[in-house]
Scaffold this active site. Structure first.
Site, short mmCIF file in Angstrom:
data_model
loop_
_atom_site.label_atom_id
_atom_site.label_comp_id
_atom_site.label_asym_id
_atom_site.label_seq_id
_atom_site.Cartn_x
_atom_site.Cartn_y
_atom_site.Cartn_z
N GLU A 97 43.18 51.14 33.53
CA GLU A 97 42.23 50.57 34.53
C GLU A 97 42.80 50.90 35.99
O GLU A 97 44.13 50.84 36.17
CB GLU A 97 41.76 49.54 34.29
CG GLU A 97 40.61 49.03 35.35
CD GLU A 97 39.36 49.59 35.51
OE1 GLU A 97 39.40 50.86 35.76
OE2 GLU A 97 38.21 49.12 35.42
N ASP A 98 42.02 51.26 36.87
CA ASP A 98 42.59 51.58 38.27
C ASP A 98 42.98 50.29 39.13
O ASP A 98 43.95 49.69 39.62
CB ASP A 98 41.66 52.37 39.09
CG ASP A 98 40.29 52.06 39.08
OD1 ASP A 98 39.85 51.14 38.47
OD2 ASP A 98 39.62 52.61 39.99
N ASP A 101 39.47 43.71 39.51
CA ASP A 101 38.89 43.28 40.74
C ASP A 101 38.41 41.72 40.21
O ASP A 101 38.95 40.76 39.82
CB ASP A 101 38.10 43.94 41.27
CG ASP A 101 37.45 43.47 42.66
OD1 ASP A 101 38.36 43.54 43.58
OD2 ASP A 101 36.16 43.59 42.85
N PHE A 152 39.59 46.15 50.64
CA PHE A 152 39.03 47.00 49.87
C PHE A 152 39.85 48.52 50.27
O PHE A 152 40.25 48.86 51.23
CB PHE A 152 37.75 47.40 50.37
CG PHE A 152 37.02 48.54 49.52
CD1 PHE A 152 36.31 47.82 48.36
CD2 PHE A 152 36.78 49.71 49.68
CE1 PHE A 152 35.72 48.65 47.48
CE2 PHE A 152 36.24 50.48 48.84
CZ PHE A 152 35.57 50.16 47.79
N ARG A 165 39.05 59.67 46.64
CA ARG A 165 39.67 59.75 45.32
C ARG A 165 40.88 60.55 45.34
O ARG A 165 41.78 60.35 44.74
CB ARG A 165 38.73 60.09 44.33
CG ARG A 165 37.55 59.00 43.96
CD ARG A 165 37.15 59.70 42.58
NE ARG A 165 35.81 59.09 42.45
CZ ARG A 165 35.48 57.68 41.78
NH1 ARG A 165 36.56 56.94 41.49
NH2 ARG A 165 34.09 57.37 41.52
P1 XMP Z 1 35.41 44.56 38.79
O1 XMP Z 1 35.05 43.52 39.68
O2 XMP Z 1 34.56 44.80 37.54
O3 XMP Z 1 36.05 45.95 39.30
O4 XMP Z 1 36.80 44.01 38.10
C1 XMP Z 1 36.55 47.02 38.79
C2 XMP Z 1 36.15 48.09 39.37
O5 XMP Z 1 35.53 48.18 40.70
C3 XMP Z 1 36.03 49.14 41.43
N1 XMP Z 1 36.67 48.36 42.71
C4 XMP Z 1 37.37 49.01 43.88
N2 XMP Z 1 37.16 50.15 43.99
N3 XMP Z 1 38.59 49.88 46.07
C5 XMP Z 1 37.78 50.77 45.19
O6 XMP Z 1 37.79 51.86 45.38
C6 XMP Z 1 38.51 48.55 45.60
O7 XMP Z 1 39.12 47.91 46.45
C7 XMP Z 1 37.89 48.37 44.61
N4 XMP Z 1 37.64 47.04 44.03
C8 XMP Z 1 37.09 46.92 42.99
C9 XMP Z 1 36.79 50.07 40.70
O8 XMP Z 1 35.99 51.14 40.53
C10 XMP Z 1 37.00 49.29 39.60
O9 XMP Z 1 37.11 50.07 38.48
MG MG Z 2 34.87 52.83 41.39
#
Ligand code: XMP
Ligand code: MG
Length: 179
Positions: A97-98, A101, A152, A165
């Protein structure tokens, strides 16, 4: 594009070095386990491509596409747009996963994959923002590239409204770029 970046948080070189380190660990962990490496699209694309090349043992590649996020705000609502296309029952699964959050996405993906009865499921996230975790989320990543503060961030696969991206590094987006 780059004029909207306030600061480079992680350079190309830092990312590359960390992925090489993780690669050595994951290669040992998954040697002879023939894992299924599942990427959560789209944010993971660049990390995925670089990470799997450092996992120097046989593996298979699968992807899921999830929608959960609009702009800089998590809606908390998760929809599976694309599920894995092969049977993972009895297999060792590594989720890539990237960013971890609030934890909404990974908690959902993790539960969803567990229901398919794999032999094991582990999580490797490039970025972890623990300060954003939603109360009640107890899930933890098994492997973390970088733990970062609550900025962010964009680049290296991460987007703001589908842009940025393709930046090769991870940068902090200027607040005025999304307000
Ligand atoms: P959650 O909140 O589900 O978030 O843990 C995971 C997804 O939210 C996006 N995400 C971000 N994307 N910069 C981004 O470009 C950020 O700082 C950020 N924080 C959350 C991301 O797609 C991730 O898979
Ligand atoms: Mg995203």
């Amino acid at each position: 594009m780059e004029q909207n970046i306030q600061e480079v948080l992680l350079t190309e070189e830092q990312i590359k070095n960390r992925i090489a380190e993780l690669g050595r660990i994951l290669t040992e962990e998954y040697r002879d386990k023939n894992p299924v490496v599942i990427g959560v699209l789209k944010g993971v694309v660049l990390f995925y491509a670089d990470m799997v090349r450092e996992i120097k043992t046989s593996c298979q590649m699968e992807f899921m596409r999830i929608s959960s996020y609009e702009g800089t705000d998590s809606t908390g609502k998760i929809i599976i747009r694309q599920d894995v296309s092969s049977d993972i029952q009895g297999r060792h699964v590594l989720i890539l996963e990237d960013i971890f959050d609030t934890g909404n996405t990974l908690s959902f993906v993790y539960q969803h994959l567990l229901e398919k009865k794999p032999a094991s499921v582990k999580i490797c996230t490039l970025l972890d923002k623990p300060s954003r975790r939603k109360p009640g989320v107890t899930l933890q990543a098994d492997y973390v590239g970088f733990t970062i503060p609550n900025y962010f961030v964009v680049g290296y696969g991460l987007d703001y409204n589908e842009y940025y991206r393709n930046l090769p590094y991870i940068g902090i987006l200027k607040p005025e770029a999304y307000t």
